[in-house]
Design a protein around this motif. Structure first.
Motif, PDB file in Angstrom:
ATOM      1  N   ARG A 299       0.838  -1.191   0.000  1.00 11.44           N
ATOM      2  CA  ARG A 299       0.000   0.000   0.000  1.00 11.44           C
ATOM      3  C   ARG A 299       0.876   1.246   0.000  1.00 11.44           C
ATOM      4  N   GLN A 300       0.320   2.332  -0.532  1.00 12.86           N
ATOM      5  CA  GLN A 300       1.021   3.603  -0.559  1.00 12.86           C
ATOM      6  C   GLN A 300       0.098   4.672   0.001  1.00 12.86           C
ATOM      7  N   PRO A 301       0.340   5.065   1.260  1.00  9.04           N
ATOM      8  CA  PRO A 301      -0.468   6.131   1.844  1.00  9.04           C
ATOM      9  C   PRO A 301      -0.173   7.461   1.161  1.00  9.04           C
ATOM     10  N   PRO A 302      -1.046   8.424   1.277  1.00  8.07           N
ATOM     11  CA  PRO A 302      -0.814   9.722   0.635  1.00  8.07           C
ATOM     12  C   PRO A 302       0.480  10.356   1.125  1.00  8.07           C
ATOM     13  N   GLY A 303       1.329  10.752   0.178  1.00  9.80           N
ATOM     14  CA  GLY A 303       2.574  11.431   0.510  1.00  9.80           C
ATOM     15  C   GLY A 303       3.652  10.545   1.102  1.00  9.80           C
TER      16      GLY A 303
ATOM     17  N   ALA B 263      -4.976   4.429   1.795  1.00  8.14           N
ATOM     18  CA  ALA B 263      -3.853   4.251   0.870  1.00  8.14           C
ATOM     19  C   ALA B 263      -4.365   3.695  -0.447  1.00  8.14           C
ATOM     20  N   VAL B 264      -3.485   3.699  -1.423  1.00  5.69           N
ATOM     21  CA  VAL B 264      -3.716   2.912  -2.638  1.00  5.69           C
ATOM     22  C   VAL B 264      -3.081   1.543  -2.402  1.00  5.69           C
ATOM     23  N   TYR B 265      -3.857   0.509  -2.593  1.00  2.92           N
ATOM     24  CA  TYR B 265      -3.413  -0.856  -2.336  1.00  2.92           C
ATOM     25  C   TYR B 265      -3.089  -1.551  -3.651  1.00  2.92           C
ATOM     26  N   TYR B 266      -1.977  -2.280  -3.648  1.00  2.00           N
ATOM     27  CA  TYR B 266      -1.500  -2.988  -4.843  1.00  2.00           C
ATOM     28  C   TYR B 266      -1.281  -4.468  -4.518  1.00  2.00           C
TER      29      TYR B 266
ATOM     30  N   GLN C   5       5.891   6.535   1.059  1.00  2.00           N
ATOM     31  CA  GLN C   5       6.395   5.484   0.176  1.00  2.00           C
ATOM     32  C   GLN C   5       5.519   4.235   0.253  1.00  2.00           C
ATOM     33  N   ARG C   6       5.613   3.458  -0.781  1.00  2.00           N
ATOM     34  CA  ARG C   6       4.897   2.194  -0.804  1.00  2.00           C
ATOM     35  C   ARG C   6       5.463   1.273   0.268  1.00  2.00           C
ATOM     36  N   GLU C   7       4.586   0.546   0.948  1.00  2.00           N
ATOM     37  CA  GLU C   7       5.010  -0.354   2.018  1.00  2.00           C
ATOM     38  C   GLU C   7       4.342  -1.717   1.867  1.00  2.00           C
ATOM     39  N   TRP C   8       5.059  -2.723   2.303  1.00  2.00           N
ATOM     40  CA  TRP C   8       4.532  -4.081   2.248  1.00  2.00           C
ATOM     41  C   TRP C   8       3.509  -4.277   3.354  1.00  2.00           C
ATOM     42  N   VAL C   9       2.437  -4.974   3.050  1.00  2.00           N
ATOM     43  CA  VAL C   9       1.345  -5.177   3.993  1.00  2.00           C
ATOM     44  C   VAL C   9       1.181  -6.646   4.383  1.00  2.00           C
ATOM     45  N   ALA C  10       1.172  -7.518   3.384  1.00  2.00           N
ATOM     46  CA  ALA C  10       0.897  -8.930   3.656  1.00  2.00           C
ATOM     47  C   ALA C  10       1.431  -9.765   2.504  1.00  2.00           C
ATOM     48  N   GLY C  11       1.675 -11.044   2.795  1.00  2.00           N
ATOM     49  CA  GLY C  11       2.177 -11.923   1.759  1.00  2.00           C
ATOM     50  C   GLY C  11       1.710 -13.353   1.939  1.00  2.00           C
ATOM     51  N   ASP C  12       1.648 -14.060   0.819  1.00  2.00           N
ATOM     52  CA  ASP C  12       1.235 -15.464   0.771  1.00  2.00           C
ATOM     53  C   ASP C  12       2.247 -16.170  -0.122  1.00  2.00           C
ATOM     54  N   SER C  13       2.912 -17.191   0.404  1.00  2.00           N
ATOM     55  CA  SER C  13       4.000 -17.818  -0.346  1.00  2.00           C
ATOM     56  C   SER C  13       3.515 -18.659  -1.514  1.00  2.00           C
ATOM     57  N   GLY C  14       2.210 -18.960  -1.559  1.00  2.00           N
ATOM     58  CA  GLY C  14       1.678 -19.673  -2.704  1.00  2.00           C
ATOM     59  C   GLY C  14       1.840 -21.176  -2.587  1.00  2.00           C
ATOM     60  N   GLY C  15       1.680 -21.848  -3.713  1.00  2.00           N
ATOM     61  CA  GLY C  15       1.750 -23.291  -3.709  1.00  2.00           C
ATOM     62  C   GLY C  15       0.384 -23.902  -3.872  1.00  2.00           C
TER      63      GLY C  15
END
Length: 118
Positions: free
Chosen positions: A38-42, A94-97, A44-54
């Motif tokens: 996510r990137q909050p206004p003004g 934020a804008v979430y990616y 930097q983009r920051e990591w929020v969550a992750g899934d290793s997959g499989g």
């Protein structure tokens, strides 16, 4: 051609919930690590969550700021990942990616706006 389509943008009152989706095409979705940023206004983009997959499911991890409130999941049959966000706070605005990663191949969604007014 690889495409990621995010959806679920919205304005939510504090304490509310929202679910973001990230639909992928052109890849074998289950083999990719899926992360949410996510990137909050003004800021930097920051990591929020992750899934290793499989194919059998992956290991998930969360930033301290969202642990216990956000949950990432995926439906490999639908080539879609999700970010369930509960107990939203104004700082979550934020804008979430979504990002899919396999080796040197990284693909980003277009971003979706989440607004939590104070």
């Amino acid at each position: 051609q690889v495409q990621l389509a995010e959806s679920g943008r919205g304005l939510v009152q504090p304490g509310g919930s929202l679910r973001l989706s990230c639909a992928a095409s052109g890849i074998i979705f289950s083999t990719y690590v899926m992360d949410w940023y996510r990137q909050p206004p003004g800021k930097q983009r920051e990591w929020v969550a992750g899934d290793s997959g499989g194919i059998s499911g992956g290991y998930t991890n969360y930033a301290d700021s969202v642990r216990g409130r956000f949950t990432t999941s995926r439906d490999n049959a639908k080539n879609t990942g999700y970010l369930q966000m509960n107990n939203l706070k104004p700082d979550d605005t934020a804008v979430y990616y979504c990002r899919l990663l396999l080796g040197a191949n990284a693909y980003w969604g277009q971003g979706t706006q989440v607004t939590v007014p104070s």
